[in-house]
Design a protein around this motif. Structure first.
Motif, PDB file in Angstrom:
ATOM      1  N   MET A 192      -7.726 -20.152   0.565  1.00 62.37           N
ATOM      2  CA  MET A 192      -7.427 -18.752   0.943  1.00 62.37           C
ATOM      3  C   MET A 192      -8.216 -18.370   2.194  1.00 62.37           C
ATOM      4  SD  MET A 192      -5.416 -16.495  -0.357  1.00 62.37           S
ATOM      5  CE  MET A 192      -5.185 -16.246  -2.106  1.00 62.37           C
ATOM      6  N   SER A 193      -7.604 -17.593   3.035  1.00 66.77           N
ATOM      7  CA  SER A 193      -8.309 -17.123   4.228  1.00 66.77           C
ATOM      8  C   SER A 193      -9.434 -16.168   3.820  1.00 66.77           C
ATOM      9  CB  SER A 193      -7.323 -16.368   5.126  1.00 66.77           C
ATOM     10  OG  SER A 193      -8.006 -15.627   6.103  1.00 66.77           O
ATOM     11  N   PHE A 194     -10.415 -16.017   4.692  1.00 73.10           N
ATOM     12  CA  PHE A 194     -11.484 -15.038   4.466  1.00 73.10           C
ATOM     13  C   PHE A 194     -10.928 -13.621   4.647  1.00 73.10           C
ATOM     14  CE2 PHE A 194     -15.553 -12.982   5.938  1.00 73.10           C
ATOM     15  CZ  PHE A 194     -16.165 -13.042   4.690  1.00 73.10           C
ATOM     16  N   THR A 195      -9.776 -13.517   5.316  1.00 71.83           N
ATOM     17  CA  THR A 195      -9.123 -12.213   5.489  1.00 71.83           C
ATOM     18  C   THR A 195      -8.308 -11.884   4.245  1.00 71.83           C
ATOM     19  OG1 THR A 195      -8.951 -12.551   7.858  1.00 71.83           O
ATOM     20  CG2 THR A 195      -7.458 -10.923   6.911  1.00 71.83           C
ATOM     21  N   ILE A 196      -8.665 -10.818   3.597  1.00 72.54           N
ATOM     22  CA  ILE A 196      -7.944 -10.411   2.388  1.00 72.54           C
ATOM     23  C   ILE A 196      -6.918  -9.346   2.777  1.00 72.54           C
ATOM     24  CG2 ILE A 196      -8.186  -9.380   0.086  1.00 72.54           C
ATOM     25  CD1 ILE A 196      -9.521 -12.174   0.382  1.00 72.54           C
ATOM     26  N   ILE A 197      -5.699  -9.530   2.328  1.00 68.73           N
ATOM     27  CA  ILE A 197      -4.633  -8.584   2.687  1.00 68.73           C
ATOM     28  C   ILE A 197      -4.578  -7.457   1.658  1.00 68.73           C
ATOM     29  CG2 ILE A 197      -2.137  -8.326   3.027  1.00 68.73           C
ATOM     30  CD1 ILE A 197      -2.105 -11.400   3.562  1.00 68.73           C
ATOM     31  N   ASP A 198      -4.794  -6.221   2.108  1.00 66.23           N
ATOM     32  CA  ASP A 198      -4.636  -5.076   1.208  1.00 66.23           C
ATOM     33  C   ASP A 198      -3.155  -4.884   0.926  1.00 66.23           C
ATOM     34  OD1 ASP A 198      -7.314  -4.477   1.111  1.00 66.23           O
ATOM     35  OD2 ASP A 198      -7.232  -3.196   2.900  1.00 66.23           O
ATOM     36  N   GLN A 199      -2.824  -4.682  -0.332  1.00 67.48           N
ATOM     37  CA  GLN A 199      -1.413  -4.485  -0.693  1.00 67.48           C
ATOM     38  C   GLN A 199      -1.067  -2.993  -0.636  1.00 67.48           C
ATOM     39  OE1 GLN A 199       0.765  -7.132  -1.393  1.00 67.48           O
ATOM     40  NE2 GLN A 199      -0.994  -8.297  -0.630  1.00 67.48           N
ATOM     41  N   ALA A 200       0.117  -2.711  -0.099  1.00 63.86           N
ATOM     42  CA  ALA A 200       0.601  -1.328  -0.081  1.00 63.86           C
ATOM     43  C   ALA A 200       0.788  -0.853  -1.514  1.00 63.86           C
ATOM     44  CB  ALA A 200       1.938  -1.253   0.641  1.00 63.86           C
ATOM     45  N   ARG A 201       0.830   0.442  -1.671  1.00 66.50           N
ATOM     46  CA  ARG A 201       1.076   1.041  -2.970  1.00 66.50           C
ATOM     47  C   ARG A 201       2.278   0.364  -3.647  1.00 66.50           C
ATOM     48  NH1 ARG A 201       1.694   6.973  -5.021  1.00 66.50           N
ATOM     49  NH2 ARG A 201       3.009   6.346  -6.733  1.00 66.50           N
ATOM     50  N   ALA A 202       2.087  -0.060  -4.899  1.00 66.05           N
ATOM     51  CA  ALA A 202       3.164  -0.803  -5.578  1.00 66.05           C
ATOM     52  C   ALA A 202       4.258   0.152  -6.042  1.00 66.05           C
ATOM     53  CB  ALA A 202       2.580  -1.554  -6.775  1.00 66.05           C
ATOM     54  N   ARG A 203       5.481  -0.165  -5.709  1.00 69.22           N
ATOM     55  CA  ARG A 203       6.631   0.604  -6.194  1.00 69.22           C
ATOM     56  C   ARG A 203       7.755  -0.380  -6.440  1.00 69.22           C
ATOM     57  NH1 ARG A 203       6.110   5.996  -4.538  1.00 69.22           N
ATOM     58  NH2 ARG A 203       5.071   6.172  -2.539  1.00 69.22           N
TER      59      ARG A 203
END
Ligand code: GLV
Ligand code: MG
Length: 325
Positions: free
Chosen positions: A1-12
């Protein structure tokens, strides 16, 4: 996994997204009572210039007076190059912003387009004292938007989803078609006559690149990729085939430009019982493998490994969200 963590948009849940012209109050009423996961009330291209003002009033009334529970509701504003846009944003959010989940921005070309809207919406929300932040749905439907898609996808924490607007995209790229989505009889491969055999013409999918590129940009920024319209409303099989291609590539859902397309989209973008069962079996088999200190095993004759757990979890998680609706 990259050191960059992807924030997830609000789940809908965004399997089906119904487009409703703001100029038609009856359609707005029907949309609120329907089964779409998301409904967008349109002030843009489904509304004629002379109807723009009235459509805006209808949309504000519909947001305030109708019951939108069980679905997310969005308003497609006019483009940033029109003089309708500022009033769409100001009037709709000031007068009905508390009822609004998202606004849909058409023909986004640059990250600065999103930035400008973010500034406006932030000011209006602050002035009105709204606690809930309105999300952004961005339509990628121009060559410029596609060229800048990664910057656009990353342009605001309000961003929730990217949508492929196939009709405007075809116009913008000067593609040789007047259809709205779907295959093209002129786009295919003529096979060679191997060993003197016959030659076959295989239709291809002229939208593959655009949708695949949108999926990557959306997922790399934690957003939902959503496939846009399919114009032949009498061809539910064609709609289903286009939707399934998008689903296989990673899209979360597809627009419905007619209510008959909604249930098909909900079905296409929900994992089937067989897919859920298989995913659960993969997770169980990998649990067992890990207990035995193995990184990979075979299931039904096929290799599965740690990446398979992640694939299977996507399916199981989606099934849980649908079940809780
Ligand atoms: C949607 O807005 C499209 O242009 O296809
Ligand atoms: Mg469009």
């Amino acid at each position: 996994m990259s050191f960059t963590i992807i924030d997830q948009a609000r789940a809908r849940l965004n399997r089906s997204e119904l487009a409703v012209p703001g100029s038609n109050p009856k359609f707005l009423e029907k949309a609120a009572a329907g089964t779409a996961d998301v409904v967008f009330l349109d002030l843009e291209d489904a509304v004629a210039p002379n109807d723009k003002e009235q459509a805006r009033k209808n949309v504000i009334a519909a947001l305030n007076d109708l019951d939108w529970s069980g679905k997310a509701v969005s308003v497609r504003i006019n483009g940033l190059d029109t003089h309708y846009m500022y009033r769409d944003v100001v009037d709709v959010i000031e007068q009905a912003g508390a009822k609004l989940d998202m606004i849909m921005i058409p023909k986004v070309g640059t990250a600065a387009d999103v930035y400008a809207l973010d500034m406006m919406v932030t000011q209006i929300e602050a002035a009105m004292g709204f606690q809930k932040k309105i999300g952004f749905e961005l339509i990628i439907e121009t060559a410029l938007g596609m060229a800048n898609i990664h910057e656009i996808a990353a342009a605001s924490p309000r961003n929730e989803s990217l949508h492929f607007g196939v009709a405007d995209y075809a116009a913008s790229t000067k593609a040789r078609t007047t259809n709205i989505g779907g295959p093209n009889a002129d786009y295919g491969v003529l096979t060679d006559a191997v060993d003197g055999g016959s030659r076959d013409f295989h239709w291809g999918d002229m939208w593959h690149y655009a949708i695949a590129r949108m999926v990557v940009a959306a997922r790399a920024n934690g957003l939902r990729p959503v496939d846009g319209p399919f114009g032949d409303i009498g061809d539910l099989d064609g709609y289903g085939a286009q939707g399934m291609r998008a689903a296989v590539l990673g899209c979360e859902g597809k627009w419905a430009i007619h209510p008959t397309q909604i249930d098909k989209a909900n079905e296409l973008f929900s994992p089937s019982e067989a897919e859920i069962t298989k995913a659960k079996r993969i997770i169980e088999a990998m649990d067992q493998a890990q207990k035995e200190g193995k990184g990979a095993v075979t299931l039904d004759g096929r290799l599965i490994d740690i990446a398979s757990i992640k694939q299977a979890e996507v399916v199981v998680k989606k099934a849980e969200i649908i079940a809780s609706k």
